[in-house]
Design a protein around this motif. Structure first.
Motif, short mmCIF file in Angstrom:
data_model
loop_
_atom_site.label_atom_id
_atom_site.label_comp_id
_atom_site.label_asym_id
_atom_site.label_seq_id
_atom_site.Cartn_x
_atom_site.Cartn_y
_atom_site.Cartn_z
N GLU A 159 5.81 5.00 -7.45
CA GLU A 159 5.62 5.49 -6.08
C GLU A 159 6.96 5.82 -5.43
OE1 GLU A 159 2.99 6.19 -4.36
OE2 GLU A 159 1.33 5.30 -5.46
N LEU A 160 7.94 4.94 -5.60
CA LEU A 160 9.25 5.16 -4.99
C LEU A 160 9.96 6.36 -5.61
CD1 LEU A 160 10.31 1.41 -4.82
CD2 LEU A 160 9.84 2.89 -2.87
N ARG A 165 11.52 12.24 -5.18
CA ARG A 165 11.38 13.64 -5.57
C ARG A 165 10.90 14.51 -4.42
NH1 ARG A 165 10.05 11.12 -10.65
NH2 ARG A 165 7.87 10.84 -10.01
N GLN A 166 10.29 13.88 -3.41
CA GLN A 166 9.85 14.61 -2.21
C GLN A 166 10.96 14.75 -1.17
OE1 GLN A 166 6.27 12.78 -0.66
NE2 GLN A 166 5.37 12.56 -2.72
N GLY A 167 12.13 14.26 -1.48
CA GLY A 167 13.25 14.40 -0.57
C GLY A 167 13.65 13.16 0.18
N HIS A 168 12.92 12.06 -0.01
CA HIS A 168 13.29 10.80 0.62
C HIS A 168 14.43 10.13 -0.15
CE1 HIS A 168 9.93 10.79 3.49
NE2 HIS A 168 9.15 11.20 2.49
N ALA A 169 15.03 9.12 0.46
CA ALA A 169 16.12 8.38 -0.19
C ALA A 169 15.79 6.90 -0.17
CB ALA A 169 17.44 8.65 0.51
N PRO A 170 14.95 6.45 -1.08
CA PRO A 170 14.56 5.03 -1.08
C PRO A 170 15.76 4.11 -1.34
CG PRO A 170 13.11 6.34 -2.49
CD PRO A 170 14.29 7.20 -2.16
N ARG A 171 15.77 3.00 -0.65
CA ARG A 171 16.76 1.94 -0.87
C ARG A 171 16.02 0.84 -1.64
NH1 ARG A 171 18.30 -0.39 3.92
NH2 ARG A 171 20.48 -0.72 3.33
N ARG A 204 14.47 0.94 -14.32
CA ARG A 204 15.80 1.54 -14.10
C ARG A 204 15.83 2.98 -14.59
NH1 ARG A 204 20.74 -1.78 -16.17
NH2 ARG A 204 21.76 -0.03 -15.11
N ARG A 205 15.20 3.23 -15.75
CA ARG A 205 15.18 4.60 -16.27
C ARG A 205 14.38 5.51 -15.35
NH1 ARG A 205 14.54 1.82 -21.26
NH2 ARG A 205 12.27 2.08 -21.15
N THR A 206 13.23 5.05 -14.88
CA THR A 206 12.39 5.86 -13.99
C THR A 206 13.12 6.21 -12.70
OG1 THR A 206 10.37 4.86 -14.90
CG2 THR A 206 10.20 5.93 -12.75
N LEU A 207 13.74 5.22 -12.09
CA LEU A 207 14.47 5.46 -10.85
C LEU A 207 15.70 6.33 -11.10
CD1 LEU A 207 14.22 1.87 -9.29
CD2 LEU A 207 13.04 3.92 -8.49
N GLY A 208 16.35 6.12 -12.24
CA GLY A 208 17.53 6.93 -12.56
C GLY A 208 17.20 8.40 -12.68
N LYS A 209 16.08 8.72 -13.31
CA LYS A 209 15.66 10.11 -13.45
C LYS A 209 15.38 10.76 -12.09
CE LYS A 209 13.63 9.52 -18.05
NZ LYS A 209 12.37 9.51 -18.84
N LEU A 249 0.83 -1.20 0.00
CA LEU A 249 0.00 0.00 0.00
C LEU A 249 0.87 1.25 0.00
CD1 LEU A 249 -2.71 -1.11 2.60
CD2 LEU A 249 -2.72 -1.39 0.10
N GLN A 250 0.29 2.36 -0.49
CA GLN A 250 1.07 3.60 -0.59
C GLN A 250 1.61 4.02 0.77
OE1 GLN A 250 -1.12 6.95 -2.10
NE2 GLN A 250 0.71 8.19 -2.40
N GLN A 251 0.79 3.89 1.83
CA GLN A 251 1.24 4.29 3.15
C GLN A 251 2.34 3.36 3.66
OE1 GLN A 251 0.27 7.18 4.75
NE2 GLN A 251 2.03 6.63 6.03
N GLU A 252 2.22 2.09 3.32
CA GLU A 252 3.26 1.13 3.73
C GLU A 252 4.59 1.46 3.07
OE1 GLU A 252 0.47 -2.84 4.55
OE2 GLU A 252 1.48 -2.57 2.61
N LEU A 253 4.55 1.81 1.79
CA LEU A 253 5.78 2.21 1.10
C LEU A 253 6.37 3.47 1.72
CD1 LEU A 253 5.08 1.60 -2.71
CD2 LEU A 253 6.81 0.50 -1.29
N THR A 254 5.51 4.41 2.02
CA THR A 254 5.99 5.66 2.62
C THR A 254 6.65 5.40 3.96
OG1 THR A 254 4.23 6.92 1.52
CG2 THR A 254 5.30 7.96 3.40
N ASP A 255 6.01 4.58 4.80
CA ASP A 255 6.57 4.27 6.12
C ASP A 255 7.89 3.52 5.99
OD1 ASP A 255 4.35 5.46 7.22
OD2 ASP A 255 3.29 3.57 7.62
N ALA A 256 7.95 2.59 5.06
CA ALA A 256 9.17 1.81 4.89
C ALA A 256 10.33 2.68 4.43
CB ALA A 256 8.93 0.68 3.89
#
Length: 607
Positions: free
Chosen positions: A393-394, A399-405, A433-438, A369-376
Motif C-alpha cells: 500500500e505504501l 508511485r502516486q506522488g506521495h512521499a511516505p515516511r 526493503r526491495r519493494t519500497l526501494g523500487k 485501513l487503506q484510508q487511514e494509511l492514505t491520510d497518514a
C-alpha cells in the motif's frame, strides 16, 4: 597525647571577633562542617529506604547548611538534589562539597518563602530544621506547596519527654542563638505536621550519649585536624573556633534539641507524612471518578526522558495513546516535549487535534485501513509498516506522488522456532526493503515490541541481537540517524507486585551498551520509546464510595467490580528496630515518613 585546652579567645586578635559573632549557620560553614541531621547517615539511610528515593527522584534539601543530607541521599541513589539555606556562606560551602556535580544544586533562600515552583519535588529532607525555623507554619505551607502529590517530607524532629529547666534552655540559646520552646513535646509536633500531612511510617533508633572527653576529642579533631576549610587561618582564630564549638557541644550535651545529647529530657521523632489532598477532592465531586496526579505524570516523563537522553543524543519519547487518550494527559505530555504513538485513524485524528505535528506522530498497529494509511501519508506522519500488505500500500502511494515516511516493524522470536504474530520475519523484511526501494521509498528505521513488562533491559537487548545484521546494513545506508523504536513495555507497579521497579537509567544504559556492542553507535541512532502505563498508571486512582453494605458481600462500591477500583496505599516498608546497643545507655530517635497524596494502584478492591 596530652591536649591542653587553649586560653579564652582574645577578641582583639585579627579574625577572632568575626568568628565569635558569626550566625551559627555561617560558623558551621566557616568550619566546613557537615552539620548532620539527627542520627546522621543512619537517618538518611532510613529516609532513602522508607521513602523509596530513587535516581528519578527530585529532592529539596531544606535549610541544607553545607548540604550533608541531600549529598548523601544523592550518593546512595543518584537522585537530583536542590538545597536551600538562608546562609550564603553555608550555600557556598555546599557548592564546594558538590564539586561540580550537576545533579547537586544550591541557592540562598528562606524556607518560609521558597522561590520554587509548585508540585516540583518528590521528596523534601527537613532534618530537625522545623525546630529552628522561626516561621515554621509558613515553612510547612511552602513545603506542602512545592511537594508533588505523592511526595514525601522526611524530618527528624526532637521533642521533650518532660519540660527541661529554664537554665538548660538558656544554655542552648547561648550556644546556638535559638532558644528552644519548652512546650514542644510529642503532641506538639504531631499536631504541627498533621495540619498538612498524615504520618505513614516511623522508625526508632538508639542514640548513645556523648561524654565530656569525647566531645572535646571530636571538637579538637574538627578544629586542629586537617580541615581544608581552616587551612591558612591563624592559631588564634583556630583557638576561637575551638572555644565556640566546644561551648556549643558542651552546653548542648544534655540539650533537648541535639541528636547526640542522650539526656533525660530528650526523645526523637523523625517523620514521613501524607497530604490529605485526595480526600478533599472526593468530598467535592460525586463518585465514582478517576483522579490523575498530573504533576507526578509530568515529573515521571521528565525523569524518563532525562535518563534516555544521557545515553542517546537523538531521542524521542512517544506517548502511547492507547494507554489513556484524555486531552488533559496528552496535552500535558506534549508540553513536556513528548511525541505521540497511535494505532488507529481515530487516535491519529486525536493526536493532531491535541496539537502534535505530523513529524511528532508514529502510526503503529497491526491493522491500518487503506484510508487511514492514505491520510497518514498525506499528513506526513511516520508509518510503522507491520506487514507486506501495508508495504505494498505504501509503495503504491509513493508511485502516486506521495512521499511516505516508513519504518518497518520487526517480528520478535519467542524461543528457538516461534515468532510473534506481528511484524515482519527476516525474509519478509528483505522483501519489504526491495519493494519500497523500487518505489523510491527509503527505510528510515525499524520498530519492535517485546510484548513484555520486564524489570531489566534483557528482552530489548535480545531483540537487537536477533536483528543485528539487518540493523547494521540499514545504518550503513541511512541518510540520517537510523530510527530504532523499541516500543514500550516499561513496567508500572501493578506489573510486578511486591517488586521494586528499577530506575529508567537501567533500561537506557542496557540498551546503549547493547547498541555499542553490535556496532550501532548511540550517537548515530534516533532512539524512540513508546511508554504508556509506566507514565500514567501509578499516578491515577479510581475514587469510589460505599453504596451498599451487605453482610455476605461486605461492601459494594458505586463504581462496580468491572471498573477495577484502586485503593490508596498508605503503607510503606515496615518499621525496623536497630539493635546491638545497651538499653540503659541509650535514648530514642524515631524516623517517620510523611506522604503527600499517594496515587498508586494497589489492586482490584472494591471501595
Amino acid at each position: 597525647m596530652l591536649f591542653r585546652t587553649p586560653a579564652a579567645p582574645d577578641p582583639s586578635q585579627p579574625g577572632v571577633s568575626a568568628v565569635l559573632n558569626k550566625p551559627y549557620p555561617d560558623f558551621v560553614a566557616f568550619l566546613g562542617q557537615h552539620n548532620t541531621p539527627p542520627g546522621a547517615f543512619r537517618t538518611i539511610d532510613e529516609w532513602v529506604r522508607l521513602a523509596s528515593v530513587e535516581r528519578d527522584s527530585r529532592i529539596l534539601d531544606l535549610a541544607c547548611t553545607t548540604g550533608y543530607s541531600g549529598r548523601n541521599a544523592h550518593e546512595l541513589t543518584g537522585a537530583a538534589v536542590h538545597g536551600i539555606d538562608i546562609s550564603a556562606d553555608a550555600v557556598e560551602q555546599a557548592r564546594v562539597y558538590a564539586a561540580g556535580n550537576r545533579r547537586l544544586t544550591y541557592e540562598v533562600a528562606d524556607a518560609a518563602e521558597l522561590p520554587l515552583p509548585d508540585d516540583h519535588f518528590s521528596h523534601v529532607l527537613g532534618g530537625c530544621n522545623f525546630g529552628f525555623i522561626q516561621e515554621r507554619d509558613r515553612a510547612l505551607d511552602e513545603v506542602h506547596r512545592v511537594l508533588q502529590p505523592g511526595g514525601l517530607l522526611c524530618t527528624a524532629t526532637f521533642y521533650y519527654r518532660q519540660r527541661p529547666p529554664e537554665s538548660l534552655l538558656d544554655q542552648v540559646a547561648h550556644a546556638i542563638g535559638v532558644r528552644p520552646d519548652g512546650a514542644r513535646d510529642r503532641e506538639f509536633w504531631d499536631g504541627f505536621f498533621s495540619k498538612k500531612f498524615k504520618l505513614v511510617n516511623g522508625v526508632q533508633h538508639d542514640i548513645l550519649p556523648l561524654g565530656a572527653r569525647k566531645v572535646t576529642r571530636i571538637v579538637r579533631k574538627s578544629v586542629y585536624g586537617r580541615t581544608p576549610a581552616l587551612a591558612g587561618v591563624s592559631r588564634s582564630v583556630r583557638d576561637a573556633c575551638f572555644h565556640r564549638l566546644h561551648e556549643t557541644r558542651r552546653d548542648t550535651r544534655r540539650a533537648p534539641l541535639l541528636p547526640r545529647a542522650g539526656d533525660r529530657y530528650l526523645e526523637g521523632a523523625s517523620v514521613i507524612a501524607e497530604n490529605l489532598r485526595t480526600r478533599a477532592v472526593s468530598a467535592r465531586l460525586p463518585t465514582p471518578f478517576y483522579l490523575f496526579d498530573l504533576p507526578a505524570i509530568e515529573s515521571t516523563t521528565h525523569a524518563m526522558a532525562e535518563a534516555w537522553q544521557d545515553e542517546f543524543p537523538h531521542f524521542t519519547l512517544a506517548y502511547s495513546y492507547k494507554t489513556n487518550a484524555l486531552p488533559g494527559i496528552t496535552t500535558l505530555l506534549r508540553s513536556c516535549g513528548a511525541a505521540a504513538e497511535v494505532v488507529s485513524g481515530a487516535e491519529l485524528a486525536a493526536a493532531l487535534m491535541d496539537g502534535f505535528t505530523p513529524d511528532e506522530i508514529y502510526f503503529d498497529g497491526p491493522v491500518k485501513l487503506q484510508q487511514e494509511l492514505t491520510d497518514a501519508v498525506a499528513a506526513g506522519v511516520s508509518v510503522q509498516a507491520d506487514s507486506l500488505a501495508e508495504v505494498e500500500e505504501l509503495a503504491g502511494l509513493a508511485r502516486q506522488g506521495h512521499a511516505p515516511r516508513v519504518c518497518l516493524r520487526l517480528a520478535v522470536r519467542r524461543g528457538r522456532r516461534r515468532w510473534s504474530r506481528f511484524g515482519l520475519l527476516p525474509d519478509e523484511f528483505a522483501e519489504a526493503r526491495r519493494t519500497l526501494g523500487k518505489a523510491g521509498v527509503p527505510v528510515r528505521g525499524v520498530h519492535f515490541n517485546t510484548g513484555l513488562h520486564p524489570l531489566d533491559p534483557t528482552p530489548y537487548r535480545s531483540v537487537l541481537r536477533q536483528w543485528r545484521t539487518h540493523l547494521q546494513e540499514l545504518l550503513a545506508q541511512a541518510p540520517e540517524p537510523l530510527i530504532i523504536d523499541i516500543g514500550g513495555g516499561f513496567p508500572a507497579t501493578s506489573c510486578a507486585p511486591g517488586s521494586e521497579l528499577p530506575p529508567w537509567s537501567v533500561y537506557a544504559r542496557g540498551v546503549a551498551e547493547e547498541c555499542r556492542s553490535l556496532g550501532l553507535p548511540p550517537k548515530e541512532i534516533r532512539m524512540v520509546i513508546e511508554p504508556g502505563r509506566s507514565l500514567v498508571e501509578d499516578h491515577a486512582v479510581l475514587v469510589a464510595s460505599v453504596a451498599v453494605r451487605k453482610k455476605r458481600l461486605r461492601r459494594l462500591g458505586d463504581a462496580g467490580r468491572r471498573h477495577k477500583p484502586c485503593a490508596i496505599d498508605q503503607r510503606l516498608a515496615p518499621s525496623r528496630r536497630v539493635r546491638g546497643v545497651r538499653e540503659r545507655r541509650v535514648r530514642r530517635l524515631r524516623v517517620d515518613v510523611l506522604r503527600v497524596g499517594p496515587l498508586r494502584r494497589t489492586g482490584s478492591r472494591a471501595a
